[in-house]
Design an enzyme around this catalytic site. Sequence first.
Site, PDB file in Angstrom:
ATOM      1  N   THR A  12      39.535  31.422  -1.088  1.00 24.80           N
ATOM      2  CA  THR A  12      38.195  31.840  -0.998  1.00 24.80           C
ATOM      3  C   THR A  12      36.468  31.292  -2.594  1.00 24.80           C
ATOM      4  OG1 THR A  12      39.512  33.518  -0.162  1.00 24.80           O
ATOM      5  CG2 THR A  12      37.219  34.566  -0.769  1.00 24.80           C
ATOM      6  N   LYS A 202      42.307  44.552 -14.928  1.00 24.15           N
ATOM      7  CA  LYS A 202      40.790  44.641 -15.298  1.00 24.15           C
ATOM      8  C   LYS A 202      40.404  45.199 -16.376  1.00 24.15           C
ATOM      9  CE  LYS A 202      39.911  42.835 -10.370  1.00 24.15           C
ATOM     10  NZ  LYS A 202      40.218  43.412  -8.888  1.00 24.15           N
TER      11      LYS A 202
END
Length: 439
Positions: A12, A202
């Site tokens: 992707t 994250k």
Amino acid sequence: MGIKLGILGLGTVGTGTVQLLLDNVGRHSLLRELEIWRVGVKSLDKPREVDLPTGVITTDLESIVNDPQIDIVVELIGGIDRARELILKAIANGKHVVTANKAVISRFGAEIFTAANKAGVYVMLEASVGGGIPVIQPLKQSLSVNRIHTVTGIVNGTTNYILTRMQTEGSNFDDVLADAQKLGYAEADPTADVDGWDAADKIAILASLAFGGRINREEVFSEGIRQVSKTDISYADKLGFVIKLLAIAKRISPLSPSSSCPTLSVRVHPTLVPKTHPLASINGVYNAILVEGEPLGQVMFFGPGAGAGATASAVCSDILNLAARLTSAKSSSSSSNIDPLLACSHQDYCPIAPVSELIVRFYARFLTKDQSGVIGKLGTCFGKYGVSLESVVQTGFQGELAEIVVVTHDVQEGKVKQALDEIRTMEAIHSIPSLLRVI
Ligand code: NDP
Ligand code: HSE
């Protein structure tokens, strides 16, 4: 001489990155200095969406990180062990690295950055948090003079997409997850998204940058969204909340001149967020990161948190930053030995279209005599000048005068002005107190 890229991965994000690099018209001119030298994949048999010269795509990823001609290695294979190994080899070979891999950075950042510092190379990771949102560079640079006290983010596109659709459509969890996978938002193994691990990776990275210390990934608490039901979403709604998967990093200890690393709370969990909170309206695959510090106050970064094009934008911005360094370092003349991203190289003026030529919608408010046929006269006059109306309403009265509001379709400003000039002369029109543009 161009800057040669070795790209690991053509899934992707890899495909989005290659597409962006190949389609460079109208983007920064430095992109034209970049050459996609090799692209590493697992299988040569897969159909690819990008057309690359024969020999560029290879399954031999070692040959890429060892290739002396390559300046920058772009790691987009995902996963942990193999990615770590390849990043470390690239660093050991003196190559700068760009990665979108939060899993590897949050776990092995200490090892990777120590190796990079020793080798004198940079490891760039803008795409690892928030997809296309520039948040890593701002934390490293623009916000670094602030004392940050909290970073709160919606940093997983897949779970935000799922929660939003559960909220707005009452859809069930499994169907929406399948859509998120089809759209390329979810990780290969969606457990990482759904159970909050991706968001935990994250926030570990954001906390490290915001608070200037290392974060042990294992100490980041994470609870995912599997147990969030339609019933909870509906009750929360009635109470004035939405449910969001929040990633939070907060300073707990008071500021102290002696300790450079403050005590933090770093966690990920589904959270009831008041509908008035800035993060409550972040829906779908969008992410947002709210940074609170002193003296700035609040600043929020918002944008698409996943997907090929958005993430490619972040990957390529890192590549561009490195390319700027490499070109200024390679340049021999002192006058051109400046960073092309910091310096202004613009020479020519852009032509600006006159506002009268702009095509936009207009809102106009009229005060008129309360007579029959006024709305018809307005409509006829607008029609005469080619102004098509989206809506016309009589909103009420101001004293003796009727108040009429008109919204046009997209139209050239000049035509509206012509129509209004004529309308002003009509006997039934008292005044036109407002003329505003509609976005
Ligand atoms: P994909 O699974 O779509 O693509 C992975 C690519 O890497 C494929 O081309 C695959 O080859 C190749 N690859 C994987 N393992 C190996 C291996 N061992 N040897 C050789 N090639 C390998 O992943 P994404 O593009 O979605 O994600 C890439 C990275 O970007 C991940 O770290 C992810 O977390 C991160 N990211 C993803 C976002 C997204 O929206 N998808 C957003 C932000 C970050 P082949 O094609 O032959 O199978
Ligand atoms: N799977 C991740 C997400 C991709 O949904 O946010 C972006 O890191």
